[in-house]
Design an enzyme around this catalytic site. Structure first.
Site, PDB file in Angstrom:
ATOM      1  N   HIS A 108       0.824  -1.207   0.000  1.00 27.05           N
ATOM      2  CA  HIS A 108       0.000   0.000   0.000  1.00 27.05           C
ATOM      3  C   HIS A 108       0.854   1.251   0.000  1.00 27.05           C
ATOM      4  CE1 HIS A 108      -3.109  -2.737   2.082  1.00 27.05           C
ATOM      5  NE2 HIS A 108      -2.958  -2.969   0.798  1.00 27.05           N
ATOM      6  N   ARG A 145      -8.204   4.592  -9.372  1.00 27.74           N
ATOM      7  CA  ARG A 145      -8.278   3.397  -8.518  1.00 27.74           C
ATOM      8  C   ARG A 145      -8.997   3.772  -7.221  1.00 27.74           C
ATOM      9  NH1 ARG A 145      -2.551   2.473 -10.637  1.00 27.74           N
ATOM     10  NH2 ARG A 145      -2.497   0.316 -11.355  1.00 27.74           N
ATOM     11  N   ARG A 202     -12.812   3.316 -11.470  1.00 33.78           N
ATOM     12  CA  ARG A 202     -12.856   1.855 -11.385  1.00 33.78           C
ATOM     13  C   ARG A 202     -13.453   1.498 -10.030  1.00 33.78           C
ATOM     14  NH1 ARG A 202      -7.470  -1.683 -11.328  1.00 33.78           N
ATOM     15  NH2 ARG A 202      -7.218  -0.860  -9.226  1.00 33.78           N
ATOM     16  N   ASN A 204      -0.989  -5.181 -15.841  1.00 27.26           N
ATOM     17  CA  ASN A 204      -0.247  -5.740 -14.707  1.00 27.26           C
ATOM     18  C   ASN A 204      -0.791  -7.119 -14.366  1.00 27.26           C
ATOM     19  OD1 ASN A 204       0.794  -3.148 -14.654  1.00 27.26           O
ATOM     20  ND2 ASN A 204      -0.540  -2.480 -12.990  1.00 27.26           N
ATOM     21  N   ASP A 205      -2.111  -7.196 -14.277  1.00 29.04           N
ATOM     22  CA  ASP A 205      -2.711  -8.493 -13.964  1.00 29.04           C
ATOM     23  C   ASP A 205      -2.719  -9.410 -15.183  1.00 29.04           C
ATOM     24  OD1 ASP A 205      -3.406  -8.718 -11.219  1.00 29.04           O
ATOM     25  OD2 ASP A 205      -4.853  -7.106 -11.507  1.00 29.04           O
ATOM     26  N   CYS A 260      -4.164   0.315 -19.449  1.00 33.57           N
ATOM     27  CA  CYS A 260      -3.884   1.159 -18.275  1.00 33.57           C
ATOM     28  C   CYS A 260      -2.931   0.530 -17.261  1.00 33.57           C
ATOM     29  CB  CYS A 260      -5.187   1.563 -17.588  1.00 33.57           C
ATOM     30  SG  CYS A 260      -6.066   0.190 -16.845  1.00 33.57           S
TER      31      CYS A 260
HETATM   32  C1  PEP Z   1      -3.651  -3.771 -13.848  1.00 34.98           C
HETATM   33  O1  PEP Z   1      -3.830  -4.876 -13.351  1.00 34.98           O
HETATM   34  O2  PEP Z   1      -2.937  -3.561 -14.853  1.00 34.98           O
HETATM   35  C2  PEP Z   1      -4.267  -2.583 -13.236  1.00 34.98           C
HETATM   36  C3  PEP Z   1      -4.210  -1.410 -13.824  1.00 34.98           C
HETATM   37  O3  PEP Z   1      -4.845  -2.753 -12.029  1.00 34.98           O
HETATM   38  P1  PEP Z   1      -4.021  -2.841 -10.658  1.00 34.98           P
HETATM   39  O4  PEP Z   1      -2.584  -2.558 -10.961  1.00 34.98           O
HETATM   40  O5  PEP Z   1      -4.630  -1.835  -9.760  1.00 34.98           O
HETATM   41  O6  PEP Z   1      -4.283  -4.257 -10.252  1.00 34.98           O
HETATM   42 MG    MG Z   2      -5.421  -5.157 -11.882  1.00 34.35          MG
END
Ligand code: PEP
Ligand code: MG
Length: 753
Positions: free
Chosen positions: A363, A470, A506, A628-629, A676
């Site tokens: 965090h 976010r 989001r 990212n995910d 994103c």
């Molecule tokens: C992602 O997963 O790319 C994303 C933008 O969400 P977070 O990084 O908040 O999981």
């Molecule tokens: Mg994500």
């Protein structure tokens, strides 16, 4: 323990204190100390070895060995008996040194064959600073009491070393805390910064080490321990029903009431230590054990004891977390760890952050990213090495921290900062220009945000809007669940600040690594694949409804964009969309003004959604790739795990081909698509994404300039050809080919008249 020994050690410590208080230069002090110890212990030799660098010990003072050997004789960690004491952090006490394993004869010191050897580690809070040695010709094993007395002396020596008592001209050792230190860590937020150390939890400075009056010191200790017990009881009462916290505090209470702990400290006072020195000696022992304990539970308990010792030291010395030191004007925060709320309190006043623990996805990292403050995590030992006010440079590109840097390092680093500043200036000059490539394609550049503090960057960076807000950050930085009215007021302020630019909110993405402090965490075997984001929202619709209401009320007649995170199948989107429609109808019934326009999208973060029925692509109003995910699930490589997170390149041909398929599907149905994840902010990646047809990107505000500048200079058709050629050749990643192409372009530009 015999009273006689206590008096002896007290006498020795008393004489040591006089040596400490003298005006002598560092070396003279050390010499006096070795003389005192040798004569008090009835030994021919007493020597002090201190660390010259991480693994070299240097003879710094001696009584009995050749004076010429001082500052000349050095040994590596593990070498000879002295090196062994240092390496193992354990005492060696032998009546027959030449027969002991590891013995090395050192004729250069004028050493005769001394039979007995007693080597004691000089350490402070578990950190090795040197070795104290006494030797005698007579073959004798030193008694437990003698060993104990010398241990106490070693501890005082450690404190003096730390306080810089031996710093002097020429030959004397420089204090550890005046040496330059380079620490390697992991980058959690890029950027470079120079400033001065500001310790989040300043260490307690114990300057009174030796005391004459054991009775009054014992009384001080007992009083402080009583206060400590009361404060632990108060903490327990405040913890209420929180079981985990209660458990930790139970352990605190157990230690605070431990008779053994108190007795050992009282014995040390009997030997001439002050109350605080006695506490610190116990703390040092606990730290040393902590380093060796293999069992995680035991390590945690020892760390509780460490924390408790700190509290006791603060009571005894009267030093709170607030030491009265003034925060420098260019603070770089140094801490073992820090929570998001505490970090937000410091806000943008910080130039940089260096954490001993932490993680890339913690965090604190999320907040540092939102505030655009360079952050290094896993910077081992930094809280030991840094002192308030030390000069420090944070290289959030290489993942390196320079503490008290030498001038050459500092000036090279400043060149780097200047180059960055120059680049920033160049970016500022193109801030208001659209991102149009050489071939005429317009790319939409938006920014990622999550806190009110982010919004000023909307103008500063030249972003066209907020492509990803976010919303969980607001939930993470609080100690209580925010109320609907609070959320609505906040979202409204975000829309005000955006003054008509599009903001994509989001909905709550909690679970996985984002655990709300006030929600009981689920003990999931694999949280990244667990009950998170939209899954929580659909299973517990109360919270989702509350958030949707807050968003609708915040829009209050303005356009509203909402997207749902982590949608893995069509049905989840449909259910969430239905929830939105129901909420809109309910809000209308309640008489609230509805948004003038509403668009509802989904994040594409699992490969499954890329293969959803065409109907899904037709129904969803827009899609944003959460790279990212998506990348972690595509390669099955945890985004938080240092061992694998950089293993697979985003520009890997398989991943790019997969992204191209998503682009094709969106093209067929006319579904607006954006990207994103963090990769959108990396110029080479952004260029390749644009080349394959992802022409809306959302990134950290600081990345907009570099990405735009790269796009201005590029022809997407040519990049596309480079990508296709690399794929046809069977390259694993297109990066080398793209880099090579960009280099050749730069050379071409240079060759132009
Ligand atoms: C992602 O997963 O790319 C994303 C933008 O969400 P977070 O990084 O908040 O999981
Ligand atoms: Mg994500």
């Amino acid at each position: 323990m015999a009273d006689g020994i206590e008096t002896e050690s007290r006498k020795l410590l008393g004489r040591l204190r006089d040596a400490m208080a003298s005006d002598d230069a560092g070396q003279a002090r050390l010499d006096k100390i070795t003389h005192l110890i040798a004569s008090s212990m009835g030994c021919e030799v007493c020597s002090i070895y201190l660390f010259r660098d991480e693994d070299t010990l240097e003879l710094c003072a001696t009584e009995g060995l050749k004076a010429d050997a001082v500052h000349e004789t050095r040994m590596k960690m593990g070498e000879g008996l002295v090196g062994r004491v240092a390496k193992r952090k354990r005492i060696i006490n032998t009546p027959n040194a030449p027969q002991a394993p590891g013995f090395r004869f050192m004729p250069e010191t004028g050493e005769e064959l001394y039979s007995s050897f007693l080597g004691i580690p000089v350490q402070r809070l578990g950190e090795m600073l040197g070795v104290l040695v006494v030797q005698s010709k007579a073959a004798r094993e030193f008694s437990a009491d003698e060993v104990y007395a010398l241990e106490v002396v070693a501890m005082v020596l450690a404190e003096m070393t730390e306080l810089g008592a031996f710093v002097g001209e020429g030959a004397a050792m420089s204090a550890r805390h005046s040496q330059a230190v380079l620490i390697r860590g992991t980058v959690a937020q890029e950027g470079v910064a120079e400033g001065h150390v500001w310790l989040h939890e300043p260490r307690v400075v114990v300057s009174k080490l030796v005391a004459d009056d054991p009775a009054s010191e014992t009384a001080r200790l007992n009083e402080a321990v009583d206060d400590l017990r009361v404060s632990v009881d108060q903490m327990m009462a405040m913890a209420g029903g929180d079981k985990d916290q209660q458990q930790v505090l139970e352990a605190y209470r157990m230690f605070a009431n431990s008779k053994g702990w108190l007795r050992r400290m009282e014995e040390d006072i009997g030997r001439g230590l002050s109350a605080e020195a006695a506490v610190e000696k116990e703390q040092s022992l606990a730290r040393a054990r902590m380093g060796q304990a293999a069992d995680a539970y035991l390590r945690e308990r020892l760390s509780d004891l460490d924390d408790l010792s700190n509290r006791l030291l603060r009571i005894l010395t009267g030093q709170g977390s607030n030491t009265g030191a003034e925060m420098p004007t260019d603070p770089i925060l140094v801490a073992r760890n820090i929570g998001p709320a505490e970090l937000l309190e410091y806000g943008r006043s910080l130039r940089g952050i260096v954490l001993e623990g932490g993680s890339v996805g913690s965090h604190a990292a999320i907040v540092a990213r939102a505030l655009a403050i360079p952050l290094i995590v896993h910077a081992s030992r930094v809280t030991n090495d840094a002192l308030n006010g030390d000069r420090i440079m944070v290289d959030g590109e290489q993942g390196v921290v320079h503490l008290r840097p030498e001038e050459t390092v500092a000036s090279a680093f400043r060149d780097k900062i200047a180059m960055q500043a120059e680049a920033q200036e160049r970016y500022a000059s193109i801030r208001d220009k659209p991102a149009i490539t050489k071939c005429g394609t317009r790319v939409g550049l938006h920014m990622n945000a999550g806190l009110m503090a982010d919004l000023p960057s909307l103008d500063g960076s030249g972003a066209e809007g907020v492509g990803l807000f976010r919303t969980e950050l607001q939930f993470l930085v609080r100690s209580q669940m925010p109320k609907r009215s609070e959320l609505s007021a906040l979202y409204s302020r975000v829309l005000d600040a955006a003054s008509g630019k599009r903001v994509v909110f989001r909905t709550l993405d909690i679970g996985s690594d984002k655990v709300l402090p006030y929600m009981k965490p689920n003990d999931e075997p694999n949280p990244a694949l667990g009950w998170r984001a939209i899954r929580v929202g659909l299973d517990k619709p109360g919270m989702m409804r509350m958030q949707l209401q807050a968003l609708i009320r915040a829009a209050n007649g303005r356009p509203l964009s909402v997207m749902f995170p982590f949608v893995a199948q069509f049905e989840e989107y449909r259910a969430a969309r239905a929830e939105m429609d129901k909420t809109l109808a309910r809000e209308a019934r309640l008489g609230h003004v509805l948004p003038s326009q509403i668009e509802v999208g989904a994040m594409l973060e699992t490969p499954s959604l890329a293969f959803a029925p065409t109907k899904f692509f037709e129904e969803v109003e827009f899609l944003s790739i959460g790279g990212n995910d998506l990348k972690q699930f595509f390669f099955a490589a945890d985004r938080e795990n240092e061992l694998v997170r950089r293993r697979y390149d985003t520009l890997n041909v398989s991943f790019l081909t997969f992204l191209e398929n998503i682009v094709d599907r969106c093209r067929e149905t006319g579904t607006p698509l954006s990207f994103c994840g963090e990769d959108a902010g990396r110029p080479i990646e952004a260029l390749c994404f644009a080349a394959i047809g992802i022409t809306t990107l959302s990134m950290r505000p600081a990345s907009i300039g570099p990405v735009k500048s790269m796009l201005h200079r590029s022809d997407l058709g040519e990049i596309r050809e480079v990508i296709h050629a690399a794929r046809d050749r069977g390259d694993q990643s297109v990066r080398p080919a793209v880099m090579e192409y960009l280099r050749s372009q730069t050379n071409e530009v240079r060759r132009l008249p």
